[in-house]
Design a protein around this motif. Structure first.
Motif, mmCIF file in Angstrom:
data_model
loop_
_atom_site.group_PDB
_atom_site.id
_atom_site.type_symbol
_atom_site.label_atom_id
_atom_site.label_comp_id
_atom_site.label_asym_id
_atom_site.label_seq_id
_atom_site.Cartn_x
_atom_site.Cartn_y
_atom_site.Cartn_z
ATOM 1 N N LYS A 55 0.821 -1.226 0.000
ATOM 2 C CA LYS A 55 0.000 0.000 0.000
ATOM 3 C C LYS A 55 0.853 1.274 0.000
ATOM 4 C CE LYS A 55 -3.587 -2.061 -0.556
ATOM 5 N NZ LYS A 55 -4.184 -1.908 -1.884
ATOM 6 N N TYR A 56 1.930 1.285 0.805
ATOM 7 C CA TYR A 56 2.836 2.444 0.756
ATOM 8 C C TYR A 56 3.534 2.498 -0.610
ATOM 9 C CZ TYR A 56 2.734 3.672 5.794
ATOM 10 O OH TYR A 56 2.381 4.094 7.050
ATOM 11 N N LEU A 94 1.602 4.440 -2.902
ATOM 12 C CA LEU A 94 1.730 5.888 -2.664
ATOM 13 C C LEU A 94 3.000 6.422 -3.317
ATOM 14 C CD1 LEU A 94 0.655 6.396 1.085
ATOM 15 C CD2 LEU A 94 -0.746 6.323 -0.971
ATOM 16 N N TRP A 120 3.831 10.294 -4.003
ATOM 17 C CA TRP A 120 3.658 10.784 -2.620
ATOM 18 C C TRP A 120 4.888 10.400 -1.809
ATOM 19 C CZ3 TRP A 120 -0.217 13.725 -0.592
ATOM 20 C CH2 TRP A 120 -0.368 13.758 0.810
#
Ligand code: FIX
Ligand code: ZN
Length: 415
Positions: A381-382, A385, A390
């Motif tokens: 999930k990171y 990003l 991000w």
């Protein structure tokens, strides 16, 4: 420290997850002051009911002959059958290996007496410290039954809250499922209750609940329920919940934790391992969250099928906190699937896991295995990003992970 690449993420995230202390919101562990209620050591580890169920997949020994054996002999049977005669590949079997390895025991010897020797020479005080340090646990929540005589003696002596690492929760299965049987007990304790749930009786049950919440300093009130659990319902259980448990939880500002979906005693010969799973209906959860917006509810369900509906329901009700991968769901493939799904639907607003440990040593494996999966889920999930451009900071990841492993629960139970 700024994280911009997946390589950096893969180095830092496991460190953060390992270094974040855990508050384990549901266990069947007890502090030292509870004496023999606190299970620990190799024989308790091997006779865990998850393993006895697996043992009977292979053994021809009649149930009653097995359960008549002393604990050490039962452990020998399980060790021989599940660990020596075949490879210990199931999650509960693998858990024993993780525990032994972490404690520094020699897995190549496969010598049960050698492992017993290790436990014989350590004190329970030291062992609690060792396990809490190895698993990086800040505190665990016990499951405290007010009708259990052994527990009662400890609470009556004021010794139940001696070790601040062991917090209390008030467990109400006996009251809610067997109210008629406990009437004489409640009467003996001075509560004016009858089988008719009239105003006096309901008031007295509320008084009983308030007394125990305060006495044990309960962080929440909890109970498990069968798949058929329904609410509103014109039954003793339904009325006790709506007219006693929910109002008292509201007054005390503590959550009511529901563990739904357990089919008790489908094969009673298996004793503690006799329970199974059934499909959970989420509509009672939706009803409670809507009808009682000033109450807080923590919910976990036992079947895989209801997980999605439960997570969606939590999107609708901020007074609902979804928690844990309970019992038959506490297996890596299912934890991974459920944790991914919850993350996608709820972000950080859920509690991914509780251990349900019954034996102190199990904190080691249950949390090591869950940490591994959380690492995999958050790496993915990171990673998304980072792909989106991000940037991340170590301190931000620390804050996020802390929410999952500790803060979400502590904030939710805060009075
Ligand atoms: O009702 C519960 O709290 C269950 O978790 C236990 O009763 C069950 O035996 C268990 O240990 C599951 O992990
Ligand atoms: Zn439990």
């Amino acid at each position: 420290m700024r994280i911009t690449t997946k390589e950096e993420l893969q180095t830092i995230l496991p460190q953060v997850i390992d270094n974040t202390p855990i508050v384990d919101l549901h266990t069947h562990l007890y502090g030292k002051s509870f004496g023999k209620l606190l299970l620990w050591g190799i024989d308790d580890l091997l006779t865990y009911h998850y393993l006895t169920a697996e043992y009977f997949r292979y053994s021809d020994l009649p149930y009653q002959d097995f359960f008549a054996l002393p604990k050490q002999k039962q452990a020998d049977e399980i060790w021989n059958t599940l660990f020596l005669q075949r490879s210990p590949i199931s999650e509960a079997q693998r858990g024993v290996l993780t525990v032994l390895r972490t404690l520094g025991l020699d897995l190549t010897s496969r010598n049960l007496d050698e492992y017993r020797e290790f436990f014989a020479q350590i004190t329970i005080e030291d062992f609690i410290d060792q396990v809490f340090t190895a698993a990086n646990i800040e505190s665990v929540v016990m499951t405290n039954d007010p009708f259990d005589q052994l527990e009662q003696q400890v609470w009556n002596k004021g010794m139940g809250n001696q070790d601040p690492r062991f917090k209390a929760s008030l467990r109400l299965d006996v009251l809610l499922e067997n109210y008629l049987q406990v009437i004489p007990v409640l009467q003996k304790w001075g509560y004016r209750v009858t089988k008719h749930l009239d105003e006096t009786t309901l008031r007295e049950i509320r008084r009983f609940l308030e007394h125990w919440i305060d006495k044990i300093n309960a962080l929440y009130v909890g109970a498990s329920f069968p798949p058929s659990f329904s609410l509103p319902e014109d039954s003793i259980r339904g009325r006790l919940i709506e007219e006693c448990v929910i109002p008292v939880c509201r007054t005390k500002n503590i959550p009511f934790a529901l563990m739904i979906g357990v089919k008790r005693q489908v094969n009673s010969h298996l004793n503690l391992a006799a329970d199974s799973v059934g499909k959970t209906d989420i509509r009672p959860v939706e009803y409670m969250c809507r009808a009682y917006p000033d109450n807080k509810f923590m919910v976990t369900t036992l079947d895989r099928g209801s997980q999605h509906e439960l997570a969606v329901t939590a999107r609708k009700f901020p007074n609902l906190m979804v928690f844990g991968c309970w019992w038959f769901l506490n297996n890596p493939s299912l934890i991974q699937e459920i944790t991914l799904m919850r993350t996608e639907l709820l972000g950080w607003a859920y509690i991914p896991q509780h251990s349900d440990a019954r034996v102190l040593d199990q904190l080691i494996y249950k949390w090591e295995h869950s940490r591994q999966i959380l690492t995999a889920v958050l790496t993915s999930k990171y990673g998304d990003l980072l792909d989106a451009g991000w940037s991340l900071e170590r301190s931000v990841i620390e804050r996020d992970v802390r929410q999952l492993l500790r803060d979400n629960f502590l904030h939710f139970v805060q009075r």
